[in-house]
Write a protein that holds these residues in place. Structure first.
Motif, mmCIF file in Angstrom:
data_model
loop_
_atom_site.group_PDB
_atom_site.id
_atom_site.type_symbol
_atom_site.label_atom_id
_atom_site.label_comp_id
_atom_site.label_asym_id
_atom_site.label_seq_id
_atom_site.Cartn_x
_atom_site.Cartn_y
_atom_site.Cartn_z
ATOM 1 N N ASP A 1 -8.960 -15.443 -2.687
ATOM 2 C CA ASP A 1 -9.934 -14.823 -1.792
ATOM 3 C C ASP A 1 -11.318 -15.395 -2.079
ATOM 4 O OD1 ASP A 1 -8.736 -13.005 -0.020
ATOM 5 O OD2 ASP A 1 -8.496 -11.507 -1.595
ATOM 6 N N THR B 1 0.837 -1.205 0.000
ATOM 7 C CA THR B 1 0.000 0.000 0.000
ATOM 8 C C THR B 1 0.870 1.253 0.000
ATOM 9 O OG1 THR B 1 -1.676 -1.204 1.230
ATOM 10 C CG2 THR B 1 -1.892 1.181 1.177
ATOM 11 N N ASN C 1 -4.813 -12.461 8.237
ATOM 12 C CA ASN C 1 -4.700 -11.031 8.064
ATOM 13 C C ASN C 1 -4.810 -10.364 9.438
ATOM 14 O OD1 ASN C 1 -5.094 -8.343 7.298
ATOM 15 N ND2 ASN C 1 -6.104 -8.958 5.397
ATOM 16 N N ARG D 1 -9.410 -14.608 2.855
ATOM 17 C CA ARG D 1 -8.536 -15.575 2.204
ATOM 18 C C ARG D 1 -9.113 -16.984 2.295
ATOM 19 N NH1 ARG D 1 -4.221 -13.182 -0.460
ATOM 20 N NH2 ARG D 1 -3.399 -15.293 -0.457
ATOM 21 N N ASP E 1 -13.799 1.655 -0.745
ATOM 22 C CA ASP E 1 -13.338 0.426 -0.088
ATOM 23 C C ASP E 1 -12.627 -0.358 -1.184
ATOM 24 O OD1 ASP E 1 -13.065 -2.145 0.904
ATOM 25 O OD2 ASP E 1 -15.172 -2.388 1.448
ATOM 26 N N THR E 2 -11.302 -0.336 -1.152
ATOM 27 C CA THR E 2 -10.529 -0.824 -2.299
ATOM 28 C C THR E 2 -9.973 -2.212 -2.047
ATOM 29 O OG1 THR E 2 -8.498 0.177 -1.428
ATOM 30 C CG2 THR E 2 -9.863 1.540 -2.871
ATOM 31 N N TRP E 3 -10.408 -3.168 -2.853
ATOM 32 C CA TRP E 3 -9.829 -4.512 -2.753
ATOM 33 C C TRP E 3 -8.669 -4.638 -3.737
ATOM 34 C CZ3 TRP E 3 -8.774 -8.207 -6.374
ATOM 35 C CH2 TRP E 3 -8.233 -9.403 -5.867
ATOM 36 N N TRP E 4 -7.550 -5.096 -3.244
ATOM 37 C CA TRP E 4 -6.407 -5.423 -4.102
ATOM 38 C C TRP E 4 -5.383 -6.173 -3.276
ATOM 39 C CZ3 TRP E 4 -1.633 -2.365 -3.823
ATOM 40 C CH2 TRP E 4 -1.690 -1.297 -2.925
ATOM 41 N N GLN E 5 -4.234 -6.457 -3.859
ATOM 42 C CA GLN E 5 -3.212 -7.274 -3.185
ATOM 43 C C GLN E 5 -1.811 -6.833 -3.616
ATOM 44 O OE1 GLN E 5 -4.277 -10.990 -5.369
ATOM 45 N NE2 GLN E 5 -4.779 -11.754 -3.335
ATOM 46 N N THR E 6 -0.831 -7.311 -2.882
ATOM 47 C CA THR E 6 0.568 -7.101 -3.272
ATOM 48 C C THR E 6 0.746 -7.470 -4.743
ATOM 49 O OG1 THR E 6 1.215 -7.728 -1.036
ATOM 50 C CG2 THR E 6 2.943 -7.741 -2.708
ATOM 51 N N VAL F 1 -15.799 -8.964 -0.560
ATOM 52 C CA VAL F 1 -14.694 -9.906 -0.390
ATOM 53 C C VAL F 1 -14.776 -10.477 1.023
ATOM 54 C CG1 VAL F 1 -12.195 -10.188 -0.400
ATOM 55 C CG2 VAL F 1 -13.293 -8.673 -2.068
ATOM 56 N N VAL G 1 -8.427 -0.018 2.864
ATOM 57 C CA VAL G 1 -7.774 -1.117 2.164
ATOM 58 C C VAL G 1 -7.216 -2.122 3.159
ATOM 59 C CG1 VAL G 1 -5.581 0.169 2.113
ATOM 60 C CG2 VAL G 1 -5.903 -1.753 0.572
ATOM 61 N N GLY G 2 -7.120 -3.364 2.728
ATOM 62 C CA GLY G 2 -6.373 -4.355 3.495
ATOM 63 C C GLY G 2 -7.196 -5.501 4.021
ATOM 64 N N GLU G 3 -8.464 -5.292 4.245
ATOM 65 C CA GLU G 3 -9.321 -6.343 4.781
ATOM 66 C C GLU G 3 -10.764 -5.877 4.615
ATOM 67 O OE1 GLU G 3 -9.122 -6.402 9.060
ATOM 68 O OE2 GLU G 3 -8.052 -4.521 9.047
ATOM 69 N N PRO G 4 -11.695 -6.791 4.814
ATOM 70 C CA PRO G 4 -13.096 -6.380 4.712
ATOM 71 C C PRO G 4 -13.411 -5.353 5.804
ATOM 72 C CG PRO G 4 -12.892 -8.799 4.729
ATOM 73 C CD PRO G 4 -11.545 -8.243 5.070
ATOM 74 N N ARG H 1 -0.453 -9.216 6.203
ATOM 75 C CA ARG H 1 -0.646 -10.559 5.671
ATOM 76 C C ARG H 1 0.426 -11.501 6.192
ATOM 77 N NH1 ARG H 1 -0.928 -11.071 -0.777
ATOM 78 N NH2 ARG H 1 -0.230 -13.214 -0.971
HETATM 79 O O1 PRX Z 1 -7.718 -10.957 1.455
HETATM 80 C C1 PRX Z 1 -7.581 -9.750 0.748
HETATM 81 C C2 PRX Z 1 -7.309 -8.625 1.728
HETATM 82 O O2 PRX Z 1 -5.897 -8.489 1.776
HETATM 83 C C3 PRX Z 1 -5.269 -9.423 0.897
HETATM 84 C C4 PRX Z 1 -4.042 -8.825 0.262
HETATM 85 O O3 PRX Z 1 -3.077 -8.576 1.233
HETATM 86 P P1 PRX Z 1 -1.753 -7.813 0.832
HETATM 87 O O4 PRX Z 1 -1.145 -8.455 -0.352
HETATM 88 O O5 PRX Z 1 -0.934 -7.716 2.053
HETATM 89 O O6 PRX Z 1 -2.212 -6.385 0.381
HETATM 90 C C5 PRX Z 1 -2.937 -5.569 1.251
HETATM 91 C C6 PRX Z 1 -3.046 -4.178 0.667
HETATM 92 C C7 PRX Z 1 -3.478 -4.120 -0.734
HETATM 93 C C8 PRX Z 1 -6.344 -9.757 -0.110
HETATM 94 O O7 PRX Z 1 -6.093 -10.983 -0.743
HETATM 95 N N1 PRX Z 1 -7.911 -7.359 1.286
HETATM 96 C C9 PRX Z 1 -7.272 -6.290 0.780
HETATM 97 N N2 PRX Z 1 -8.141 -5.278 0.562
HETATM 98 C C10 PRX Z 1 -9.365 -5.717 0.918
HETATM 99 C C11 PRX Z 1 -9.221 -7.047 1.370
HETATM 100 N N3 PRX Z 1 -10.287 -7.773 1.773
HETATM 101 C C12 PRX Z 1 -11.503 -7.182 1.736
HETATM 102 N N4 PRX Z 1 -11.707 -5.913 1.336
HETATM 103 C C13 PRX Z 1 -10.681 -5.139 0.926
HETATM 104 N N5 PRX Z 1 -10.905 -3.874 0.555
#
Ligand code: PRX
Length: 658
Positions: A512, A317, A533, A527, A417-422, A524, A392-395, A538
């Protein structure tokens, strides 16, 4: 609370959908709904919109090369430099005196870098790195807290084409060594220490311990003296003082190296299902285009804004949305060294007021802590400068969402509320703040051009309301290109599950679980692999387990995530002792220490439960779901497939009456 307040709370509690305020929509960077259709019809060429936000040294002619799936290439024949895009081009645009980084230390000291200042320091440090022997494509590791020297070092690396690998400062020395070894990294940039809740923490000692465990030669280590007289440290043979190097290179300039779009910009190690962290590889053209575009479209950043993402740069992030995205757009990005509750629980709100922050991006775990502390802390400050909020980061659960909306945003700021990952490099699923209706608890639809779906185990899309697995059916510019030096694991981890190589169908699996509603909004769920988390961080359960079984007296261990009010999840460790060892407090303490040494305090088990056996299936697989149910005091699922059903009662009793 007054009657009006009570009424308002009740109304908010019931409200399931929120529209962005007109005042926001009127000024939003993206406010025309047709963008979704436009991207769909025009895919993959739509992504030139992102790439064209950058300055290219040599223009690309091909948007996507998918001839070797899933090893996609984006804008592959273009060349550019990320440091040039994040700094030099803003000087040429007449913005050299605009603030690039506003830094605040925990004790209240501040530093301000204009784009011109950043240009000067990045050049000087790039010259220093060159003198130390760093060449193009050498991986430089950084093990630093939130000090301005961290983004400066990252951008200096980008300038000379040396990929960086940032290791979160809260990780242990062992974790640092593992990552330096995996990346064959011969250079380290670190600092003597930093402040945490008013105490000066020694960091260089941890770095040195890590360096002792590096299995190859280390060419040079640069140490920034952050604490001055507060902490004495001596430099070893191959160690250099940051300030001395900068003084030696005062006024030096280094031309930005022309990098191919597909050349590596950085590596970021993240946890997976095995005990070994994965080296996620991000490249220059696609990644930078993607984070620039999403910073513009989702975070609505304008150069005039003061933008603050309260994450740590040691995680993705911070890479994407403290450093590369915001700086590429030429805005002011705020960096804060400390914790939100020091010296008091209003510290973040004090900073929002002090710097008139326009956009604030944080994690649900922080919001849950703010909620617990109470609304009087934000109420002490004028937060009216805020225009947009993000998480960001979790639900995020609807209650926390609404608290954030009301008490931080004053019901006037949209929330993304942004879902994404590394691995995805940037945001993938979220509303666009100037367009979409917000539904608390649901991230929103996939971004334009992103083909995210929710499917069953056979890869068929599930009906609205049913739980399934999240997949992404088309590539995107910000995606990871591979796992460092491990193409095989890359294919195995992310592509094998849902792809059909014979049909040339490649589907990305983020691991996810998710649900989708009738409007295509994705919620979302979390995992589905053995990754937990904790406070938005993570962690791989296997990594923690291998640390625990490394402790003398432990025979076997299973780690699962248990629900936690603030942290989201917390580490539960079930441990079988070795013959001849007692289930003692001493062993418990050594287990906790073992985990802290191997990974860091964030992975510290909240509960260590000794048990004579672990629940296993007849084939010998540990039933983690059951252990999770026990940790969460939930109704147990089916235990009939267990080889040793009695053990479940024993463990349950122990958790309830430790
Ligand atoms: O499970 C999802 C959760 O965080 C995971 C990614 O973790 P990381 O690679 O450390 O990156 C975190 C920052 C981008 C995902 O597989 N996650 C991330 N954002 C959300 C989320 N779960 C729900 N809602 C979100 N907005």
């Amino acid at each position: 609370m007054s009657d009006a307040d009570v009424e308002l709370e009740a109304r908010l509690e019931e409200q399931e959908a929120f529209e962005p305020p007109a005042s926001f929509v009127d000024q939003a960077n993206v406010s025309d709904e047709s963008i979704y259709e436009e991207f769909e019809e025009n895919w993959p060429d739509c992504w030139t919109q992102a790439a064209d936000m950058l300055d290219w040294e040599r223009e690309y002619t091909e948007v996507l090369d998918d001839s070797d799936e899933p090893f996609y290439e984006w804008f592959g024949d273009g060349t550019l430099n990320a440091s040039y895009n994040c700094i030099d081009r803003h000087l040429e645009d007449g913005n050299k005196n605009r603030v690039a980084i506003k830094w605040e230390g925990e004790l209240g000291e501040t530093r301000t870098y204009t784009y011109q200042d950043l240009y000067r320091e990045v050049n000087e440090f790039a010259a220093a790195l060159r003198e130390l022997g760093v060449e193009e494509d050498d991986v430089v590791t950084m093990y630093m807290p939130m000090v301005p020297e961290l983004p400066i070092a990252m951008l200096a690396c980008a300038r000379i084409g040396a990929p960086h690998s940032v290791v979160f400062a809260g990780f242990s020395s062992e974790a640092l060594a593992t990552r330096m070894n995996a990346a064959d990294s011969e250079y380290l940039v670190t600092c003597d220490g930093y402040y945490r809740r008013g105490d000066a923490l020694d960091h260089v000692e941890k770095a040195n311990e890590g360096l002792d465990a590096v299995d190859h030669g280390v060419e040079a280590v640069v140490v920034k003296d952050r604490l001055g007289d507060e902490l004495d440290h001596s430099l070893k043979g191959n160690q250099y003082d940051w300030d001395d190097l900068m003084a030696d290179h005062l006024g030096d300039r280094v031309d930005p190296v022309e990098r191919g779009a597909e050349d590596m910009l950085f590596l970021m190690y993240t946890s997976g299902t095995t005990g070994k962290p994965k080296g996620v590889k991000h490249t220059t053209g696609g990644y930078l285009s993607y984070v620039t575009w999403t910073s513009h479209a989702v975070l609505d950043i304008e150069p005039e804004d003061t933008y603050w993402c309260s994450a740590d740069i040691g995680w993705i992030t911070g890479h994407s949305y403290i450093v590369y995205g915001p700086l590429s757009l030429g805005t002011t990005t705020v960096m804060y060294e400390g914790t939100p509750d020091y010296p008091a629980r209003d510290r973040l709100w004090e900073l929002v007021e002090k710097y008139s922050v326009d956009i604030f991006y944080t994690a649900p775990t922080a919001i849950r802590a703010f909620m617990k502390w109470g609304s009087r802390f934000p109420e002490e400050h004028d937060l009216s400068s805020l225009r947009l909020l993000g998480t960001v980061g979790e639900p995020i659960n609807p209650r926390a969402w609404k608290w954030y909306y009301k008490h931080i945003g004053g019901e006037e700021c949209p929330i993304v509320d942004t879902w994404w990952q590394t691995e995805t490099g940037g945001m993938m699923v979220t509303t666009l703040p100037g367009i979409g209706t917000m539904k608390p608890g649901s991230a929103g639809p996939p971004l334009p051009g992103i083909d995210a779906r929710v499917v069953d185990t056979n890869g068929h899309e599930v009906d609205a309301g049913r739980a399934g697995y999240l997949t992404v059916d088309k590539p995107w510019p910000g995606m990871l290109r591979t796992l460092y030096k491990n193409d095989e694991r890359f294919v195995e981890e992310y592509w094998e599950e849902y792809s059909d190589p014979e049909e040339d169908e490649w589907v990305y699996f983020p691991e996810d679980g998710a649900k989708i509603d009738d409007d295509g909004y994705i919620t979302v769920l979390g995992r589905v692999d053995d990754v937990i988390n904790v406070s938005g961080h993570r962690l791989g359960t296997m990594e923690i387990e291998s640390a625990i079984v490394g402790v003398e007296g432990v025979a076997e261990a299973a780690v699962v995530g248990g629900d936690h009010e603030v942290k989201g999840e917390t580490v539960y460790a079930y441990v079988i002792t070795e013959e001849g060892y007692d289930e003692s407090e001493d062993l418990r303490a050594r287990i906790i220490e073992g985990v802290e040494d191997a990974i860091g305090p964030i992975a510290r088990p909240e509960e260590v439960v000794f048990t004579p056996e672990l629940p296993k299936t007849r084939s010998g697989k540990i039933m983690r779901r059951l252990l999770e149910d026990i940790a969460n005091d939930e109704e147990l699922g089916d235990t009939s497939t267990l080889r040793n059903p009695d053990v479940v009662d024993d463990i349950q009793r122990k958790v309830r009456e430790p």
